[in-house]
Motif scaffolding. Structure first.
Motif, mmCIF file in Angstrom:
data_model
loop_
_atom_site.group_PDB
_atom_site.id
_atom_site.type_symbol
_atom_site.label_atom_id
_atom_site.label_comp_id
_atom_site.label_asym_id
_atom_site.label_seq_id
_atom_site.Cartn_x
_atom_site.Cartn_y
_atom_site.Cartn_z
ATOM 1 N N GLN A 120 -13.752 31.013 -2.997
ATOM 2 C CA GLN A 120 -14.003 31.314 -4.411
ATOM 3 C C GLN A 120 -13.101 32.444 -4.915
ATOM 4 N N HIS A 121 -12.150 32.852 -4.090
ATOM 5 C CA HIS A 121 -11.160 33.880 -4.452
ATOM 6 C C HIS A 121 -11.793 35.183 -4.928
ATOM 7 N N GLY A 122 -13.002 35.467 -4.409
ATOM 8 C CA GLY A 122 -13.653 36.737 -4.693
ATOM 9 C C GLY A 122 -14.559 36.763 -5.897
ATOM 10 N N SER A 123 -14.631 35.665 -6.641
ATOM 11 C CA SER A 123 -15.459 35.641 -7.848
ATOM 12 C C SER A 123 -16.944 35.795 -7.537
ATOM 13 N N ASN A 124 -17.335 35.534 -6.289
ATOM 14 C CA ASN A 124 -18.738 35.616 -5.890
ATOM 15 C C ASN A 124 -19.081 36.931 -5.190
ATOM 16 N N VAL A 125 -18.156 37.879 -5.170
ATOM 17 C CA VAL A 125 -18.426 39.191 -4.564
ATOM 18 C C VAL A 125 -19.123 40.076 -5.594
ATOM 19 N N THR A 126 -20.305 40.549 -5.252
ATOM 20 C CA THR A 126 -21.071 41.394 -6.193
ATOM 21 C C THR A 126 -21.176 42.839 -5.729
ATOM 22 N N ARG A 127 -20.878 43.103 -4.460
ATOM 23 C CA ARG A 127 -20.879 44.473 -3.959
ATOM 24 C C ARG A 127 -20.096 44.521 -2.655
ATOM 25 N N ALA A 128 -19.715 45.735 -2.257
ATOM 26 C CA ALA A 128 -18.962 45.918 -1.024
ATOM 27 C C ALA A 128 -19.182 47.328 -0.519
ATOM 28 N N LEU A 129 -18.978 47.524 0.766
ATOM 29 C CA LEU A 129 -19.056 48.867 1.320
ATOM 30 C C LEU A 129 -17.896 49.712 0.794
ATOM 31 N N PRO A 130 -18.122 51.002 0.583
ATOM 32 C CA PRO A 130 -17.012 51.872 0.186
ATOM 33 C C PRO A 130 -16.041 52.065 1.354
ATOM 34 N N PHE A 131 -14.774 52.226 1.030
ATOM 35 C CA PHE A 131 -13.781 52.453 2.078
ATOM 36 C C PHE A 131 -12.598 53.244 1.535
ATOM 37 N N GLY A 132 -11.928 53.916 2.459
ATOM 38 C CA GLY A 132 -10.692 54.601 2.142
ATOM 39 C C GLY A 132 -9.587 54.092 3.044
ATOM 40 N N THR A 133 -8.345 54.535 2.807
ATOM 41 C CA THR A 133 -7.224 54.101 3.628
ATOM 42 C C THR A 133 -6.314 55.270 3.978
ATOM 43 N N VAL A 134 -5.700 55.168 5.137
ATOM 44 C CA VAL A 134 -4.588 56.037 5.534
ATOM 45 C C VAL A 134 -3.402 55.101 5.736
ATOM 46 N N LEU A 135 -2.472 55.129 4.809
ATOM 47 C CA LEU A 135 -1.365 54.175 4.811
ATOM 48 C C LEU A 135 -0.279 54.600 5.794
ATOM 49 N N THR A 136 0.155 53.670 6.640
ATOM 50 C CA THR A 136 1.229 53.961 7.588
ATOM 51 C C THR A 136 2.460 53.095 7.376
ATOM 52 N N LEU A 137 2.361 52.072 6.529
ATOM 53 C CA LEU A 137 3.483 51.158 6.298
ATOM 54 C C LEU A 137 3.589 50.829 4.808
ATOM 55 N N PRO A 138 4.623 51.312 4.121
ATOM 56 C CA PRO A 138 4.772 51.013 2.697
ATOM 57 C C PRO A 138 5.288 49.600 2.484
ATOM 58 N N ALA A 139 4.538 48.780 1.779
ATOM 59 C CA ALA A 139 4.949 47.387 1.587
ATOM 60 C C ALA A 139 4.114 46.682 0.528
ATOM 61 N N THR A 140 2.837 46.491 0.829
ATOM 62 C CA THR A 140 2.039 45.534 0.057
ATOM 63 C C THR A 140 1.403 46.106 -1.198
ATOM 64 N N GLY A 141 1.216 47.415 -1.266
ATOM 65 C CA GLY A 141 0.492 48.003 -2.388
ATOM 66 C C GLY A 141 -1.007 47.855 -2.284
ATOM 67 N N SER A 142 -1.488 47.310 -1.149
ATOM 68 C CA SER A 142 -2.922 47.075 -0.993
ATOM 69 C C SER A 142 -3.728 48.364 -1.050
ATOM 70 N N GLU A 143 -3.075 49.487 -0.811
ATOM 71 C CA GLU A 143 -3.749 50.778 -0.822
ATOM 72 C C GLU A 143 -4.206 51.205 -2.211
ATOM 73 N N MET A 144 -3.757 50.504 -3.260
ATOM 74 C CA MET A 144 -4.155 50.897 -4.614
ATOM 75 C C MET A 144 -4.431 49.680 -5.485
ATOM 76 N N ASN A 145 -4.944 48.607 -4.866
ATOM 77 C CA ASN A 145 -5.335 47.454 -5.670
ATOM 78 C C ASN A 145 -6.588 46.804 -5.102
ATOM 79 N N ASN A 146 -7.010 45.721 -5.733
ATOM 80 C CA ASN A 146 -8.278 45.082 -5.371
ATOM 81 C C ASN A 146 -8.088 43.669 -4.834
ATOM 82 N N GLY A 147 -6.923 43.429 -4.215
ATOM 83 C CA GLY A 147 -6.644 42.102 -3.685
ATOM 84 C C GLY A 147 -6.431 42.131 -2.191
ATOM 85 N N ALA A 148 -6.623 40.984 -1.546
ATOM 86 C CA ALA A 148 -6.404 40.865 -0.111
ATOM 87 C C ALA A 148 -6.116 39.409 0.231
ATOM 88 N N VAL A 149 -5.437 39.228 1.358
ATOM 89 C CA VAL A 149 -5.125 37.884 1.851
ATOM 90 C C VAL A 149 -5.587 37.783 3.301
#
Length: 385
Positions: A120-149
């Motif tokens: 459903q590409h995330g349309s059915n997500v209503t909540r999630a656990l909080p999380f933070g990141t420590v970025l070690t590889l600059p590439a995807t921008g996942s550290e500052m967006n709401n998408g994942a693959v």
């Protein structure tokens, strides 16, 4: 300019020695699960820094998240989260670890089959656990967006999801963490950030003047810093600019109010799922051929790209477009990344397999005009042989 809503709540903590800030960023009462990939996070000392910063909090760990995170592995992390009643996640790694953590954050709170999140590409997500990141590889921008693959290994299915519930609470960006990365990963990161920018820029004009100039600036920055980023791994300013450019390329800002493409990504995902080719390298294969195949619908922006990014001002319109596409291909090749399927020992059988997967996954109307049919995808891939 198109109407838009822009929302990005992620706090960025940027600079040297910022991992220590975890002591204040993670709630003192949190029961934390650190998620990471392979052995490099341990070897480089980053995990030791993270553990020290977390102090006497209750901390568990989950390693082994793959470069293309698999559903099978991530569900083991979900089980651990639920079993141990974890209430805060911390991703330590690159985009794959962060993507995987986003899925774990959502799946741990999801009722029902977690694979449905991706279907459903995330349309059915209503909540999630909080999380933070420590970025070690600059590439995807996942550290500052709401998408994942996420990839389901059993079926060679690679699907994306998005949800406002999976923005990182914070991301720590320390450019020195990139100093020990192999050249292959730096090259991949440059291409990833470049194509992310292009997917939001090389479509058709809508008078998004600021977005265009911003995107062009990011592309020019990547072209400028690429040689030094590879040749001088401990040049702080170069790595800092790469890290921040990659973040800005996909934090939602340059895509606000403008049409977006993403066909190169959808086709590339199938190459990764089927043959395990690095994500960025699939983009380098697909993008030049896609730009050529879509040159008529992208004509105005291709000419703008040729002039503003590559400074091509002489010749006919078609000659400038040809030159801009050739410069793009040459830029990827200059990083040591092949832009042909043959460079990965793949031939026409791969074209057939990818087109079949696109059809299976409903990827039959791709691109900003939804005019990239399976037949057009075939044409693009055949031109990349």
């Amino acid at each position: 300019m198109q109407s838009f809503t822009f929302y990005n709540p992620t706090q960025i903590i940027f600079g040297r020695d910022k991992v220590a800030e975890l002591a204040h960023l993670v709630p003192a009462s949190a029961k934390v699960l650190i998620l990471y990939g392979g052995a490099s996070a341990e070897k480089t000392g980053t995990l030791a820094e993270v553990r020290a910063a977390l102090g006497d909090r209750v901390v568990q760990e989950f390693g082994g998240i793959e470069p293309n995170p698999t559903y099978e592995t991530l569900m083991k992390a979900v089980e651990q989260v639920q079993r141990e009643k974890i209430d805060f996640l911390l991703a330590v790694g690159g985009g794959s670890v962060i993507d995987g953590t986003k899925f774990v954050a959502a799946a741990a709170c999801f009722e029902g089959d977690a694979w449905d999140i991706l279907l459903q590409h995330g349309s059915n997500v209503t909540r999630a656990l909080p999380f933070g990141t420590v970025l070690t590889l600059p590439a995807t921008g996942s550290e500052m967006n709401n998408g994942a693959v996420v990839t389901r290994k059993a079926t060679h299915t690679k699907l994306a999801f998005m949800s406002r519930h999976v923005f990182p609470v914070f991301s720590v960006l320390d450019p020195t963490k990139t100093f020990t990365l192999p050249p292959r990963q730096i090259a991949n990161g440059i291409v990833d950030a470049f194509v992310h920018t292009v997917e939001q820029y090389l479509t058709y004009p809508v008078q998004g003047l600021a977005q265009d100039r911003f995107a062009e600036g990011l592309l020019q920055t990547l072209i400028e810093i690429a040689p030094k980023a590879l040749a001088e791994p401990e040049d702080y300013d170069t790595r800092a600019n790469l890290m921040w450019t990659a973040t800005l390329a996909l934090n939602g800002l340059i895509g606000a109010g403008v049409p977006q493409d993403w066909a190169s990504h959808m086709i590339g995902h199938e190459l990764t799922a089927l043959y395990g080719i690095d994500h960025a390298r699939t983009l380098a294969i697909v993008l030049p051929s896609l730009l050529n195949a879509q040159r008529n619908t992208k004509r105005a922006k291709l000419l703008q790209y040729a002039e503003r990014v590559w400074h091509l001002t002489s010749g006919s319109d078609d000659e400038r477009i040809d030159a801009a596409i050739a410069r793009t291909r040459a830029f990827f090749e200059s990083l040591g990344i092949s832009t042909r399927l043959s460079g990965y020992d793949l031939g026409s059988e791969a074209v057939d397999a990818v087109v079949k997967q696109l059809e299976t996954h409903g990827m039959t109307r791709l691109g900003e005009h939804q005019d990239i049919t399976p037949q057009v995808s075939r044409t693009i891939l055949e031109a990349a042989l």
